[in-house]
Design a protein around this motif. Structure first.
Motif, mmCIF file in Angstrom:
data_model
loop_
_atom_site.group_PDB
_atom_site.id
_atom_site.type_symbol
_atom_site.label_atom_id
_atom_site.label_comp_id
_atom_site.label_asym_id
_atom_site.label_seq_id
_atom_site.Cartn_x
_atom_site.Cartn_y
_atom_site.Cartn_z
ATOM 1 N N ILE A 536 0.881 -0.730 -0.109
ATOM 2 C CA ILE A 536 0.505 0.127 -0.193
ATOM 3 C C ILE A 536 0.753 1.370 0.327
ATOM 4 O O ILE A 536 1.531 1.064 0.808
ATOM 5 C CB ILE A 536 -1.141 0.079 0.989
ATOM 6 C CG1 ILE A 536 -1.749 -1.026 1.601
ATOM 7 C CG2 ILE A 536 -2.289 1.060 1.240
ATOM 8 C CD1 ILE A 536 -2.389 -1.567 2.604
ATOM 9 N N GLU A 537 0.430 2.103 -0.431
ATOM 10 C CA GLU A 537 1.640 3.602 -0.539
ATOM 11 C C GLU A 537 0.309 4.699 -1.376
ATOM 12 O O GLU A 537 -0.579 4.228 -1.371
ATOM 13 C CB GLU A 537 2.509 3.370 -2.682
ATOM 14 C CG GLU A 537 3.374 2.586 -2.193
ATOM 15 C CD GLU A 537 4.809 2.922 -0.874
ATOM 16 O OE1 GLU A 537 4.146 4.003 -0.998
ATOM 17 O OE2 GLU A 537 5.429 2.160 -1.308
ATOM 18 N N SER A 538 0.872 5.955 -0.248
ATOM 19 C CA SER A 538 0.257 6.823 -0.143
ATOM 20 C C SER A 538 0.990 8.190 -1.057
ATOM 21 O O SER A 538 2.732 8.182 -0.585
ATOM 22 C CB SER A 538 -0.503 6.673 1.392
ATOM 23 O OG SER A 538 0.605 7.173 2.137
ATOM 24 N N PHE A 542 -2.389 12.481 2.967
ATOM 25 C CA PHE A 542 -2.964 10.748 2.621
ATOM 26 C C PHE A 542 -1.976 9.897 3.389
ATOM 27 O O PHE A 542 -0.373 9.829 3.622
ATOM 28 C CB PHE A 542 -3.701 10.302 1.539
ATOM 29 C CG PHE A 542 -4.841 10.130 1.935
ATOM 30 C CD1 PHE A 542 -5.639 11.193 1.729
ATOM 31 C CD2 PHE A 542 -5.574 9.177 1.578
ATOM 32 C CE1 PHE A 542 -6.872 11.528 1.616
ATOM 33 C CE2 PHE A 542 -7.233 8.924 1.409
ATOM 34 C CZ PHE A 542 -7.748 9.999 1.344
ATOM 35 N N LYS A 543 -2.803 8.701 4.200
ATOM 36 C CA LYS A 543 -1.900 8.065 5.058
ATOM 37 C C LYS A 543 -1.781 6.440 4.406
ATOM 38 O O LYS A 543 -3.238 6.237 3.774
ATOM 39 C CB LYS A 543 -2.099 7.840 6.423
ATOM 40 C CG LYS A 543 -1.602 8.988 7.414
ATOM 41 C CD LYS A 543 -1.871 8.581 9.016
ATOM 42 C CE LYS A 543 -1.935 9.678 9.756
ATOM 43 N NZ LYS A 543 -2.122 10.235 11.436
ATOM 44 N N LYS A 544 -1.668 5.177 4.458
ATOM 45 C CA LYS A 544 -1.550 4.443 4.163
ATOM 46 C C LYS A 544 -2.835 4.119 4.899
ATOM 47 O O LYS A 544 -4.105 2.795 3.268
ATOM 48 C CB LYS A 544 -0.569 3.641 4.402
ATOM 49 C CG LYS A 544 0.679 3.689 3.471
ATOM 50 C CD LYS A 544 1.978 2.674 3.811
ATOM 51 C CE LYS A 544 2.974 3.428 3.155
ATOM 52 N NZ LYS A 544 4.295 1.617 3.526
ATOM 53 N N GLN A 546 -6.038 5.375 5.309
ATOM 54 C CA GLN A 546 -6.546 5.718 4.294
ATOM 55 C C GLN A 546 -6.932 5.517 2.986
ATOM 56 O O GLN A 546 -8.284 5.517 2.436
ATOM 57 C CB GLN A 546 -6.887 7.418 4.516
ATOM 58 C CG GLN A 546 -6.856 8.402 5.562
ATOM 59 C CD GLN A 546 -6.701 10.028 5.700
ATOM 60 O OE1 GLN A 546 -5.649 10.567 5.629
ATOM 61 N NE2 GLN A 546 -7.217 10.371 5.831
ATOM 62 N N VAL A 547 -6.171 4.816 2.542
ATOM 63 C CA VAL A 547 -5.743 4.600 1.370
ATOM 64 C C VAL A 547 -7.339 3.045 1.221
ATOM 65 O O VAL A 547 -7.650 2.968 0.337
ATOM 66 C CB VAL A 547 -4.975 4.693 0.472
ATOM 67 C CG1 VAL A 547 -4.906 3.619 -0.669
ATOM 68 C CG2 VAL A 547 -3.758 5.744 0.244
ATOM 69 N N LYS A 637 -4.122 9.955 -5.046
ATOM 70 C CA LYS A 637 -4.005 9.970 -3.217
ATOM 71 C C LYS A 637 -3.029 9.094 -2.860
ATOM 72 O O LYS A 637 -2.565 8.424 -2.130
ATOM 73 C CB LYS A 637 -5.158 9.793 -2.041
ATOM 74 C CG LYS A 637 -5.757 11.260 -2.683
ATOM 75 C CD LYS A 637 -4.760 12.128 -2.134
ATOM 76 C CE LYS A 637 -5.845 13.881 -2.198
ATOM 77 N NZ LYS A 637 -5.260 14.441 -1.645
ATOM 78 N N GLY A 638 -3.105 7.731 -4.432
ATOM 79 C CA GLY A 638 -2.441 5.919 -3.795
ATOM 80 C C GLY A 638 -2.479 5.110 -4.307
ATOM 81 O O GLY A 638 -3.097 4.807 -5.149
ATOM 82 N N TYR A 639 -1.854 4.563 -4.084
ATOM 83 C CA TYR A 639 -2.643 3.193 -4.649
ATOM 84 C C TYR A 639 -2.094 1.353 -4.250
ATOM 85 O O TYR A 639 -1.475 1.685 -2.755
ATOM 86 C CB TYR A 639 -1.597 2.529 -6.387
ATOM 87 C CG TYR A 639 -0.418 2.673 -5.939
ATOM 88 C CD1 TYR A 639 0.934 0.686 -5.499
ATOM 89 C CD2 TYR A 639 1.102 3.567 -6.274
ATOM 90 C CE1 TYR A 639 2.146 0.941 -5.594
ATOM 91 C CE2 TYR A 639 2.638 3.073 -5.680
ATOM 92 C CZ TYR A 639 2.363 2.180 -5.638
ATOM 93 O OH TYR A 639 4.223 2.139 -5.264
#
Length: 821
Positions: A536-538, A542-544, A546-547, A637-639
């Motif tokens: 998990i990347e943010s 944004f935090k991980k 939240q992603v 915001k992340g993936y």
């Protein structure tokens, strides 16, 4: 490209059916055309015309060839494969009838043809192996329909008992009690119970057989006495006549009845004429001998056919005869059909699971070999699903029923196998067509052989030529082919089902043997389909967590393995309960992902195409896993990276397919190119096509089908999105017996064990079955034509003629049974 299905009501001529198929195929608007003669169903793919114009053009062609054939648009009935014409009124009804005592394959074909001609009947299939008549009809109530069928059957076969069919242990044996098992407790401990009435019937049947055989034995004894007295003795003639009547009274009686019905080409009539002809020319011993050996041959043939049918039926002995219904602390033994959804049943060690359900109490190990062909027992515990047809091995368990019997796994399997005979293979169609012409041709040849040489040849002995002609009559019955070919095909289908391979028809067995290209779906087919979050990347503030939370909230309604893996990962993170996160305006975007509003923010969760479609700035991320991108208010915001695992047997399956002659193995996947190519390289695939939507998969498959490199193409998939591709392939193969209903419905073959290696087994079995069929055809026709040729030159006698009839049939039937092994 459009597709239409038309019902051709009244189409009875296989030759005309072939002409119709060929002519329609030649229409410039038509891309493909298939006519299923068994179902009178024309399937046409076309372009450049609207539906009404296409139907009218086909109607015009059909009516030129067959003026009495009615062409109507066809629609599926009840999601099954039985055709039904759209007459604009009422729904079709379906009935299954057991035809007890039906032992003649030729008569079975006649019954099927006659019932098919009823005005009320939409489709009719007679499964000779199960003695099962399946009829779809409208315009009559059930009782009147049954009575009408009974009347027709009794005219053809007076000794056949027509009864409404009910599934009992997967075979055609009807229970005579109320369906609740023996009241004396003789059924306890296992499901293979029986009723005392059935025992009485078996005893009566056994006594009848003894009486019949005594009559045959007495007839043979009197015949031997006649031989001992000598042909020249006037008394011996009376012995021969008495012996003939004792041995052949049944054959003669049936022949006389059939004459009044206008049926001159059945084997009873032919045998009667041949033996009476022998008497007429003074060959009394030969005439009796032919009838004696014919009866002995028929007895052994009947035994072999019934034994074969029981062997096939026993493969389908997967239905529990009863269920232990648990209510208010009491256990009641009931029929599985009586149990409703959410009721509780108890399954003891050694009993077969009667219905699909979830274990709510107890742990056990189960034998699923009858469903999947897998011999290793599986451990099952509370909360896990259990399929009907499995055998409980160790512990007593309670199961909450999840589906009624008609929708259970075992019912679906039995339905598929029972209906398999309706989809006839080309070989079987050829034999059906051939037998229509073979008997009349040989009979008229016999007449010609008796008359023409006597008129043309000088000093011709008319008795000698009549004798030769009589041999033609004995050889003229095509029973060896009519019985052994369908039996061989069904034996192949039965053997495949025992190994967890459900083949929906003999025609699909023929396609299986010719496969030279196999196209696989990736997820759940070549890979396990069990995804897990690996990264998990943010970005930005944004935090991980939240992603993951936003992605899980959007995916909580999804049934896709990727969505489920995200939800599972979120649950493990022990954050806020996912059901407390409100998602509004939730929308699935086919082939891309999901959008929804969370806490006033618009959230997009999906692949790179979804980001690109919504003009979100993000570079495509390179990874061997599947990347799920998360954007909030159009800002990336992340993936989340999700990985799947290749099945342990996938590589071996690809290698095995190439070893047996499959030229091309291809994979189609909606996954990203890098993942697809990595899987393809590891498995040694010839081609990989990635990032495909369901419609793109169909297009890619069509390109492969239309290429000149391959002839027959199979597609193997397991999901609902695979249904269109499964339907388009020459052969659709669904993975897993508990996969998508849509995929199983669209598929032609179902691999119950979730293993691609089973396809190799299916192909080899199809090739073996086809080899056996052609052995029977070549052997049967070869012997018959040899004896006919010998008869012309006076080198064959009646003994050889009898062998060419019943002897060859017996050998062909026994050979067909090799398909079971």
């Amino acid at each position: 490209m459009s597709k239409i299905k038309l019902s051709l009501k009244g189409l009875d001529c296989a030759h005309c059916a072939g002409k119709i198929e060929n002519i329609v195929s030649e229409f410039k608007e038509v891309k493909s055309c298939t006519l299923n003669f068994a179902f009178k169903l024309l399937i046409v793919e076309y372009s450049d015309l609207n539906e009404e114009e296409m139907i009218n053009k086909i109607k015009e062609t059909v009516n030129k060839l067959e003026p009495n054939v009615v062409v109507e648009k066809y629609s599926m009935s009840g999601g099954k494969n039985n055709p039904r014409t759209e007459s604009g009124h009422g729904n079709s009804n379906k009935i299954k009838l057991s035809l007890k005592g039906l032992d003649c394959a030729h008569c079975a074909g006649k019954i099927e043809n006659i019932v098919s001609e009823f005005d009320e009947v939409k489709s009719c299939t007679l499964n000779f192996s199960f003695k099962l008549l399946i009829v779809e009809y409208s315009g009559l109530n059930e009782e009147k329909m049954i009575n009408k069928i009974k009347e027709s059957v009794n005219k053809l076969e007076p000794n056949v008992v027509v009864e409404k069919y009910s599934m009992t242990s997967g075979n055609d044996m009807q229970r005579s009690d109320s369906g609740h098992g023996c009241k004396d407790g003789c059924c306890t401990g296992h499901e293979h119970g029986h009723s005392h009435k059935e025992d009485e019937k078996k005893e009566n049947k056994f006594m009848n057989r003894i009486l019949e055989n005594i009559q045959l034995i007495v007839g043979i004894f009197i015949y031997i006495v006649g031989i001992f007295l000598g042909e020249k003795s006037n008394i011996s003639i009376y012995f021969f006549i008495i012996s003939y009547l004792l041995v052949g009274y049944k054959v003669i009686g049936i022949a006389v009845k059939n004459i009044f019905k206008g049926n001159f080409f059945d084997e009873n009539f032919l045998m009667t004429i041949a033996t009476l002809g022998a008497f007429a020319v003074g060959q009394y011993p030969e005439g009796v001998a032919v009838m004696v050996f014919y009866e002995i041959g028929e007895m052994f043939q009947s035994y072999a056919v019934n034994k074969s049918r029981k062997s096939i039926s026993s493969l389908m002995d997967i239905k529990a005869e009863y269920a232990n219904l648990f209510e208010n602390g009491n256990i009641t033994k009931v029929s599985p059909e009586e149990v409703k959804i959410d009721q509780i049943i108890l399954v003891k060690p050694g009993e077969r699971v009667p219905l699909d359900g979830e274990i709510i109490e107890g742990n056990t190990s189960v034998d699923t070999s009858a469903l999947t062909g897998e011999s290793i027992p599986m451990e099952k515990k509370v909360g896990e699903e259990l399929l009907a047809g499995s055998i409980n091995i160790t512990g007593t368990i309670k199961i909450r029923v999840k589906s009624e019997f008609e929708e259970s796994t075992v019912a679906r399997i039995l339905e598929l196998v029972q209906n398999a005979s309706s989809k006839k293979a080309k070989t079987e169609k050829f034999i059906t067509k051939f037998s229509r012409y073979y008997t009349p041709v040989v009979v008229f040849s016999a007449i010609a052989l008796a008359v023409i040489p006597s008129l043309i040849l000088p000093d011709a002995n008319i008795r000698q030529w009549i004798s030769r002609a009589l041999i033609f009559l004995v050889v003229s019955c095509p029973c060896a082919l009519v019985i052994s070919v369908p039996l061989g095909l069904f034996a192949g289908i039965g053997s495949a089902s025992k190994k967890g391979i459900l083949v929906k028809g003999g025609n699909y067995l023929e396609i299986l043997k010719d496969l030279d290209a196999v196209v696989f779906d990736k997820t759940g087919t070549l890979t396990e389909g069990v995804f897990r979050v690996t990264k998990i990347e943010s970005f930005d503030e944004f935090k991980k967590e939240q992603v993951l939370q936003y992605a899980a909230a959007c995916e909580k309604f999804s049934n896709h393995p990727i969505g489920k893996s995200i939800v599972d990962e979120y649950k493990l993170s022990k954050q806020k309960d996912i059901d407390e996160i409100e998602v509004t305006n939730h929308k699935e975007i086919s082939g891309m992902g999901i959008s929804g509003d969370i806490e006033g923010n618009n959230v997009l969760v999906g692949n790179f195409k979804l980001m690109k479609e919504n003009n979100i700035k993000v570079n495509e991320i390179e990874s061997l896993g599947t990347i799920v991108y998360v954007a909030v208010n159009n800002i990336f915001k992340g993936y989340i990276t999700i990985s799947d695992k290749i099945k342990k047997d996938s590589k071996e399956a690809i290698e095995a397919l190439k070893e047996i002659g499959v030229k091309k193995v291809v994979m189609l996947t909606g996954d990203n190119k890098k993942v697809g190519e990595a899987v393809g390289k590891e498995l040694g695939l010839d081609e990989v096509h990635s990032e495909l939507l369901p419609v793109n998969k169909v297009e890619k498959l069509e390109n492969i089908i239309e290429s000149k490199e391959v002839n027959r193409v199979a597609f193997i998939g397991d999901g609902i999105n695979d249904a269109p591709v499964l339907a388009r392939a020459d052969l659709g193969v669904a993975m897993g017996g508990i996969g998508s209903d849509a995929a199983i419905e669209a598929a032609d073959v179902v691999l119950m064990k979730d293993n691609p290696l089973a396809l190799k087994e299916a192909i080899l079995l199809a090739r073996k079955t086809n080899k056996i069929l052609w052995q029977n055809i070549i052997f049967s026709l070869g012997v018959k034509f040899l004896v006919l040729l010998m008869a012309v030159f006076g080198l064959a006698n009646m003994w050889e003629a009898v062998f060419a009839d019943v002897g060859v049939t017996l050998i062909a039937v026994l050979n067909s049974m090799r398909a079971l092994k």
